[in-house]
Write a protein that holds these residues in place. Structure first.
Motif, PDB file in Angstrom:
ATOM      1  N   ARG A   1       0.749  -1.276   0.043  1.00 36.49           N
ATOM      2  CA  ARG A   1      -0.059   0.048  -0.103  1.00 36.49           C
ATOM      3  C   ARG A   1       1.015   1.290  -0.145  1.00 36.49           C
ATOM      4  O   ARG A   1       0.472   2.315  -0.400  1.00 36.49           O
ATOM      5  N   LYS A   2       2.000   1.031   0.239  1.00 39.10           N
ATOM      6  CA  LYS A   2       2.680   2.420   0.370  1.00 39.10           C
ATOM      7  C   LYS A   2       3.543   2.762  -1.097  1.00 39.10           C
ATOM      8  O   LYS A   2       3.733   1.804  -1.874  1.00 39.10           O
ATOM      9  N   ALA A   3       3.543   3.971  -1.330  1.00 39.43           N
ATOM     10  CA  ALA A   3       4.183   4.313  -2.579  1.00 39.43           C
ATOM     11  C   ALA A   3       5.459   4.454  -2.385  1.00 39.43           C
ATOM     12  O   ALA A   3       6.042   4.599  -1.325  1.00 39.43           O
ATOM     13  N   ARG A   4       6.107   4.060  -3.397  1.00 44.53           N
ATOM     14  CA  ARG A   4       7.861   4.244  -3.570  1.00 44.53           C
ATOM     15  C   ARG A   4       8.217   5.129  -4.483  1.00 44.53           C
ATOM     16  O   ARG A   4       7.682   5.309  -5.585  1.00 44.53           O
ATOM     17  N   VAL A   5       9.414   5.380  -4.648  1.00 47.17           N
ATOM     18  CA  VAL A   5      10.190   6.204  -5.471  1.00 47.17           C
ATOM     19  C   VAL A   5      11.498   5.389  -6.150  1.00 47.17           C
ATOM     20  O   VAL A   5      12.333   5.159  -5.302  1.00 47.17           O
ATOM     21  N   ARG A   6      11.287   5.340  -7.415  1.00 45.36           N
ATOM     22  CA  ARG A   6      12.457   4.717  -8.075  1.00 45.36           C
ATOM     23  C   ARG A   6      13.468   5.994  -8.706  1.00 45.36           C
ATOM     24  O   ARG A   6      13.043   6.739  -9.204  1.00 45.36           O
ATOM     25  N   ILE A   7      14.716   5.685  -8.296  1.00 44.31           N
ATOM     26  CA  ILE A   7      15.634   7.126  -8.538  1.00 44.31           C
ATOM     27  C   ILE A   7      16.465   6.363  -9.220  1.00 44.31           C
ATOM     28  O   ILE A   7      17.266   5.357  -8.968  1.00 44.31           O
ATOM     29  N   TYR A   8      16.902   7.058 -10.441  1.00 43.79           N
ATOM     30  CA  TYR A   8      18.150   6.800 -11.339  1.00 43.79           C
ATOM     31  C   TYR A   8      19.147   7.545 -11.191  1.00 43.79           C
ATOM     32  O   TYR A   8      18.938   8.893 -11.691  1.00 43.79           O
ATOM     33  N   ALA A   9      20.182   7.287 -10.808  1.00 43.88           N
ATOM     34  CA  ALA A   9      21.464   8.110 -10.682  1.00 43.88           C
ATOM     35  C   ALA A   9      22.149   8.279 -12.089  1.00 43.88           C
ATOM     36  O   ALA A   9      22.992   7.910 -11.973  1.00 43.88           O
ATOM     37  N   GLU A  10      21.390   8.941 -12.817  1.00 47.14           N
ATOM     38  CA  GLU A  10      21.769   9.157 -14.116  1.00 47.14           C
ATOM     39  C   GLU A  10      23.223   9.966 -14.185  1.00 47.14           C
ATOM     40  O   GLU A  10      23.202  11.121 -13.374  1.00 47.14           O
ATOM     41  N   ASN A  11      24.260   9.630 -14.860  1.00 44.32           N
ATOM     42  CA  ASN A  11      25.428  10.654 -15.260  1.00 44.32           C
ATOM     43  C   ASN A  11      26.262  10.847 -13.931  1.00 44.32           C
ATOM     44  O   ASN A  11      26.906  11.765 -13.732  1.00 44.32           O
ATOM     45  N   SER A  12      25.978   9.520 -12.951  1.00 45.21           N
ATOM     46  CA  SER A  12      26.854   9.652 -11.706  1.00 45.21           C
ATOM     47  C   SER A  12      28.177   9.509 -11.896  1.00 45.21           C
ATOM     48  O   SER A  12      28.528   8.749 -12.719  1.00 45.21           O
ATOM     49  N   PRO A  13      29.108  10.241 -11.136  1.00 45.92           N
ATOM     50  CA  PRO A  13      30.583   9.913 -11.550  1.00 45.92           C
ATOM     51  C   PRO A  13      31.068   8.457 -11.477  1.00 45.92           C
ATOM     52  O   PRO A  13      30.537   7.764 -10.607  1.00 45.92           O
ATOM     53  N   PHE A  14      31.846   8.121 -12.569  1.00 44.79           N
ATOM     54  CA  PHE A  14      32.177   6.547 -12.609  1.00 44.79           C
ATOM     55  C   PHE A  14      32.763   6.154 -11.337  1.00 44.79           C
ATOM     56  O   PHE A  14      32.614   4.985 -10.807  1.00 44.79           O
ATOM     57  N   ASP A  15      33.673   7.175 -10.455  1.00 43.62           N
ATOM     58  CA  ASP A  15      34.206   6.339  -9.366  1.00 43.62           C
ATOM     59  C   ASP A  15      33.487   6.502  -8.208  1.00 43.62           C
ATOM     60  O   ASP A  15      33.983   6.164  -7.211  1.00 43.62           O
ATOM     61  N   MET A  16      32.135   6.691  -8.225  1.00 45.66           N
ATOM     62  CA  MET A  16      31.271   6.725  -7.290  1.00 45.66           C
ATOM     63  C   MET A  16      30.489   5.220  -7.390  1.00 45.66           C
ATOM     64  O   MET A  16      29.632   5.018  -6.534  1.00 45.66           O
ATOM     65  N   LYS A  17      30.636   4.438  -8.294  1.00 45.10           N
ATOM     66  CA  LYS A  17      29.855   3.164  -8.497  1.00 45.10           C
ATOM     67  C   LYS A  17      29.855   2.237  -7.308  1.00 45.10           C
ATOM     68  O   LYS A  17      29.007   1.631  -7.070  1.00 45.10           O
ATOM     69  N   ASP A  18      31.162   2.304  -6.972  1.00 44.06           N
ATOM     70  CA  ASP A  18      31.171   1.283  -5.565  1.00 44.06           C
ATOM     71  C   ASP A  18      30.212   1.713  -4.254  1.00 44.06           C
ATOM     72  O   ASP A  18      30.079   1.011  -3.780  1.00 44.06           O
ATOM     73  N   HIS A  19      30.337   3.073  -4.299  1.00 46.00           N
ATOM     74  CA  HIS A  19      29.297   3.843  -3.386  1.00 46.00           C
ATOM     75  C   HIS A  19      28.046   3.373  -3.510  1.00 46.00           C
ATOM     76  O   HIS A  19      27.300   3.061  -2.606  1.00 46.00           O
ATOM     77  N   LEU A  20      27.615   3.697  -4.656  1.00 49.88           N
ATOM     78  CA  LEU A  20      25.931   3.464  -4.946  1.00 49.88           C
ATOM     79  C   LEU A  20      25.797   2.026  -4.686  1.00 49.88           C
ATOM     80  O   LEU A  20      24.691   1.562  -4.254  1.00 49.88           O
ATOM     81  N   LYS A  21      26.684   1.066  -5.221  1.00 52.56           N
ATOM     82  CA  LYS A  21      26.262  -0.320  -5.104  1.00 52.56           C
ATOM     83  C   LYS A  21      26.437  -0.749  -3.641  1.00 52.56           C
ATOM     84  O   LYS A  21      25.387  -1.384  -3.292  1.00 52.56           O
ATOM     85  N   LYS A  22      27.265  -0.408  -2.813  1.00 54.88           N
ATOM     86  CA  LYS A  22      27.354  -0.548  -1.355  1.00 54.88           C
ATOM     87  C   LYS A  22      25.919  -0.028  -0.775  1.00 54.88           C
ATOM     88  O   LYS A  22      25.365  -0.706   0.192  1.00 54.88           O
ATOM     89  N   ARG A  23      25.277   1.153  -1.349  1.00 58.32           N
ATOM     90  CA  ARG A  23      24.101   1.695  -0.460  1.00 58.32           C
ATOM     91  C   ARG A  23      22.810   0.738  -1.095  1.00 58.32           C
ATOM     92  O   ARG A  23      21.762   1.100  -0.645  1.00 58.32           O
ATOM     93  N   GLY A  24      22.994  -0.118  -2.091  1.00 60.40           N
ATOM     94  CA  GLY A  24      22.050  -1.000  -2.624  1.00 60.40           C
ATOM     95  C   GLY A  24      21.360  -0.635  -3.967  1.00 60.40           C
ATOM     96  O   GLY A  24      20.310  -1.174  -4.386  1.00 60.40           O
ATOM     97  N   TYR A  25      22.277   0.476  -4.706  1.00 60.07           N
ATOM     98  CA  TYR A  25      21.616   0.786  -6.054  1.00 60.07           C
ATOM     99  C   TYR A  25      22.095  -0.503  -6.897  1.00 60.07           C
ATOM    100  O   TYR A  25      23.087  -1.309  -6.787  1.00 60.07           O
ATOM    101  N   ARG A  26      21.293  -0.816  -7.971  1.00 63.48           N
ATOM    102  CA  ARG A  26      21.554  -1.833  -8.785  1.00 63.48           C
ATOM    103  C   ARG A  26      21.764  -1.099 -10.269  1.00 63.48           C
ATOM    104  O   ARG A  26      21.162   0.195 -10.840  1.00 63.48           O
ATOM    105  N   TRP A  27      22.460  -1.838 -11.162  1.00 59.68           N
ATOM    106  CA  TRP A  27      22.654  -1.423 -12.541  1.00 59.68           C
ATOM    107  C   TRP A  27      21.771  -1.646 -13.501  1.00 59.68           C
ATOM    108  O   TRP A  27      21.346  -2.890 -13.652  1.00 59.68           O
TER     109      TRP A  27
END
Length: 325
Positions: free
Chosen positions: A246-272
């Motif tokens: 019943r809860k609304a959710r928000v899907r966020i696309y981190a477009e054009n995020s710096p390449f060297d930040m990919k490990d930080h995003l992955k660790k936080r639960g982001y998927r490619w």
């Protein structure tokens, strides 16, 4: 002449040893008159855990159920993982009633059907499901009966809705506008003491066994797992699933995020997302609507390092979630 009988060691391939097998009095407890009593006796020793064969619940007329809400558990078996190129070979569904608080009512309908695909069933699918080309030969799904079950449903539930929903939407347009819930993504099974979210784990740790990887059997099994109290506080998983859906959710696309930040995003639960399914080519995550502001702040301050960054964000409800794109 020594007439004493001898017994041979079945695990010794080289020698055998005479063993005294003089009969002794039978001191075991008498065998109970029924299977359940025997199972309980074994469990009480503390040395055994018993799995009981799952018995599907009886079907009652919907008008005889005390609850008005209707949910349908659905499962598909397919020729592969791609909803674009693969095809459904089996559909199972179990309809049940519930109330707004998440209490279970009754099973009010069951659907089971097979369909012959236009391609041979891959050997790996047959190994996994037991479904052969001979079993589906000449079979077609009774869509009219399936749609009659789906049309009045308040909620469609699948164990991995991201897989089943796209296949179901190709099967019938009735699935497109329905609210969907996923019993993998929207139930915190670890919090209930389960070791994983795969249906086999859930069923086994619930003390049951069933004919897995057959659509209708999996639906019956999932129902039992969802409506049985679990965890230290004996919460019913279906109650949590209903609240989450019943809860609304928000899907966020981190477009054009710096390449060297990919490990930080992955660790936080982001998927490619590679963009092949029509979605943006970017790292992405889904968060509860209440947590959107915090996640946006994280991206602005830690990833983009620009306070006015506005990554693509899509609000999703149960009607939108788990679609193919």
């Amino acid at each position: 002449m020594n007439s004493k009988p001898v017994q041979f060691d079945m695990f010794d391939t080289k020698t055998s040893h005479p063993v005294d097998v003089t009969p002794v009095a039978n001191t075991r407890k008498s065998v109970p008159d029924n299977e359940e009593a025997l199972a309980q006796q074994l469990e009480e020793t503390g040395r055994f855990r018993i799995l009981r064969k799952l018995t599907p619940r009886p079907i009652v007329r919907r008008e005889d159920s005390p609850f008005e809400r209707l949910a349908v558990l659905i499962d598909t078996e397919t020729t592969g993982l791609s909803h674009v190129t693969d095809q459904i070979i089996e559909v199972g569904a179990v309809a049940f009633t519930y109330n707004d608080e998440g209490a279970f009512g009754n099973v009010v309908g069951v659907f089971s059907g097979m369909q012959q695909p236009t391609i041979p069933i891959p050997a790996e699918i047959t190994r996994l499901t037991g479904i052969t080309d001979a079993m589906v030969q000449g079979q077609t799904l009774d869509l009219r009966s399936l749609e009659a079950m789906i049309e009045p449903a308040d909620l469609i539930i699948a164990h991995n809705a991201g897989f089943d929903r796209p296949f179901c939407e190709k099967l019938s347009p009735l699935f497109v506008s329905k609210a969907w819930a996923c019993s993998v993504a929207e139930v915190q099974w670890a919090g209930f003491g389960f070791e994983g979210s795969k249906l086999g784990y859930l069923v086994g740790q619930s003390g049951l066994f069933h004919n897995g990887h057959r659509a209708t059997d999996d639906c019956h099994a999932l129902l039992e797992v969802l409506i049985r109290p679990a965890g230290a506080d004996a919460t019913v998983p279906f109650t949590e699933l209903l609240k989450s859906s019943r809860k609304a959710r928000v899907r966020i696309y981190a477009e054009n995020s710096p390449f060297d930040m990919k490990d930080h995003l992955k660790k936080r639960g982001y998927r490619w997302s590679d963009g092949n399914d029509g979605r943006p080519k970017a790292w992405w995550v889904e968060v509860d609507e209440d947590n959107y502001a915090d996640e946006l702040h994280y991206l602005q301050s830690e990833i983009y390092r620009w306070k006015d960054a506005e990554p693509l964000s899509i609000r999703l409800t149960a009607q939108d979630r788990f679609k193919s794109r």
